[in-house]
Write an enzyme that holds these catalytic residues in place. Sequence first.
Site, PDB file in Angstrom:
ATOM      1  N   TYR A 124       0.812  -1.209   0.000  1.00 55.17           N
ATOM      2  CA  TYR A 124       0.000   0.000   0.000  1.00 55.17           C
ATOM      3  C   TYR A 124       0.852   1.268   0.000  1.00 55.17           C
ATOM      4  O   TYR A 124       0.359   2.364   0.254  1.00 55.17           O
ATOM      5  CB  TYR A 124      -0.919   0.022   1.229  1.00 55.17           C
ATOM      6  CG  TYR A 124      -1.950  -1.093   1.283  1.00 55.17           C
ATOM      7  CD1 TYR A 124      -2.014  -2.068   0.296  1.00 55.17           C
ATOM      8  CD2 TYR A 124      -2.849  -1.173   2.320  1.00 55.17           C
ATOM      9  CE1 TYR A 124      -2.946  -3.087   0.348  1.00 55.17           C
ATOM     10  CE2 TYR A 124      -3.796  -2.198   2.385  1.00 55.17           C
ATOM     11  CZ  TYR A 124      -3.828  -3.151   1.396  1.00 55.17           C
ATOM     12  OH  TYR A 124      -4.758  -4.162   1.459  1.00 55.17           O
ATOM     13  N   LYS A 172       5.635 -14.014   5.219  1.00 53.01           N
ATOM     14  CA  LYS A 172       5.735 -14.980   4.119  1.00 53.01           C
ATOM     15  C   LYS A 172       7.206 -15.097   3.709  1.00 53.01           C
ATOM     16  O   LYS A 172       7.564 -15.054   2.529  1.00 53.01           O
ATOM     17  CB  LYS A 172       4.864 -14.534   2.932  1.00 53.01           C
ATOM     18  CG  LYS A 172       4.672 -15.584   1.845  1.00 53.01           C
ATOM     19  CD  LYS A 172       3.849 -16.770   2.277  1.00 53.01           C
ATOM     20  CE  LYS A 172       3.626 -17.734   1.128  1.00 53.01           C
ATOM     21  NZ  LYS A 172       2.926 -18.965   1.539  1.00 53.01           N
ATOM     22  N   ASP A 205      -0.476 -18.060   5.360  1.00 51.09           N
ATOM     23  CA  ASP A 205      -1.514 -19.020   4.997  1.00 51.09           C
ATOM     24  C   ASP A 205      -1.822 -19.959   6.156  1.00 51.09           C
ATOM     25  O   ASP A 205      -2.985 -20.264   6.435  1.00 51.09           O
ATOM     26  CB  ASP A 205      -1.150 -19.790   3.721  1.00 51.09           C
ATOM     27  CG  ASP A 205       0.323 -20.106   3.587  1.00 51.09           C
ATOM     28  OD1 ASP A 205       1.128 -19.541   4.338  1.00 51.09           O
ATOM     29  OD2 ASP A 205       0.677 -20.913   2.707  1.00 51.09           O
ATOM     30  N   ASP A 229      -4.227  -6.248   6.835  1.00 49.82           N
ATOM     31  CA  ASP A 229      -5.530  -5.833   6.322  1.00 49.82           C
ATOM     32  C   ASP A 229      -6.458  -7.040   6.193  1.00 49.82           C
ATOM     33  O   ASP A 229      -7.614  -7.023   6.638  1.00 49.82           O
ATOM     34  CB  ASP A 229      -5.334  -5.152   4.964  1.00 49.82           C
ATOM     35  CG  ASP A 229      -6.593  -4.485   4.437  1.00 49.82           C
ATOM     36  OD1 ASP A 229      -7.582  -4.378   5.194  1.00 49.82           O
ATOM     37  OD2 ASP A 229      -6.587  -4.065   3.266  1.00 49.82           O
TER      38      ASP A 229
END
Length: 335
Positions: A124, A172, A205, A229
């Site tokens: 973002y 990640k 995940d 988010d």
Amino acid sequence: MLTTVTLIKGDGIGPEITESVKRIFAAAEVPIQWEEENAGQTTLAEVGELIPNSLIESIKRNKVALKGPLTTPVGKGFKSVNVQLRQIFDLYQNVRPCVTTEGVQSKFTDVNLVIFRENTEGLYAGLEYFDERLQIADSISRITWAGSYRIVKASFEYAKKHGCKKVTLVHKANILKNAGMLFLKAGEQISKEFPEIEFDNKIVDNMCMQLVLKPQQFDVIVATNLFGDILSDLCAGLVGGLGLVAGANIGDEVAIFEAVHGTAPDIAGQGKANPTALLRSAVMMLHHMGLKDHARRIDRAIDETLKIREQCTGDLGGNASTQQYTDYVIEKLQN
């Protein structure tokens, strides 16, 4: 002595739910006065600006703001109003508590966690490029050590202050070898400063799966912008939805508290809106301002109202209008 707070009514149902907050604060005799400004689609239509300079100056002056939901016109090249405000005032902490509420139907019980989302970097950051000839769009996820360090440090400080046992960092790093690992290393370093708090990390995940299997295992969760988010809305779903959870955007000098749901234009002006999320955000604001007795009193009144289904708004299975719900909360304040 009254403290001045900037009030941004917002679009759609915004004016209705901000009016609810104003009435309840007046009934609770909260020692603040509102300086009303606005932004978003309403101000674009009225004054030709999404974010008027008068709003920026008001927030600079008052340092604290309460914001209703805003609309950024889609497909017209406008950058998100919410993102712009976060970047203008360097509001790097997006803080969203998600707590089970008695009387509200949800899939889980005993959920009590808080998401710390980095609010100014990641995907973002606005670093986007488009090759018209090849029809290729690039979005760069910018992760900095300074940005990672301060959001992770804030999450640990919150955990220590509120007696939380564990901080979980979401990443990640198995795929995003540089950006993910930078964020993870910040967590590993800062955790050494807080030996009394357990620190663990989870790949995003797996984290999503763990949250829908057993959310009670988590206390404080810290994540980069995009992951935070997504996870914050997921966690809202664990406790009844976006209409119930508070949100805050906090920097070193300025804090803006907000309802995290949308403007719901389909029910605007019909008295159907649920003001709980904005009310709880306003309660967070009072804690931030040191008005803890007023915050606890209003919070108890909200909880007592939500226990009685008939006193809730339609989205929670009740029959109350926005005004009636507000009346019930005020009634609980006086008991």
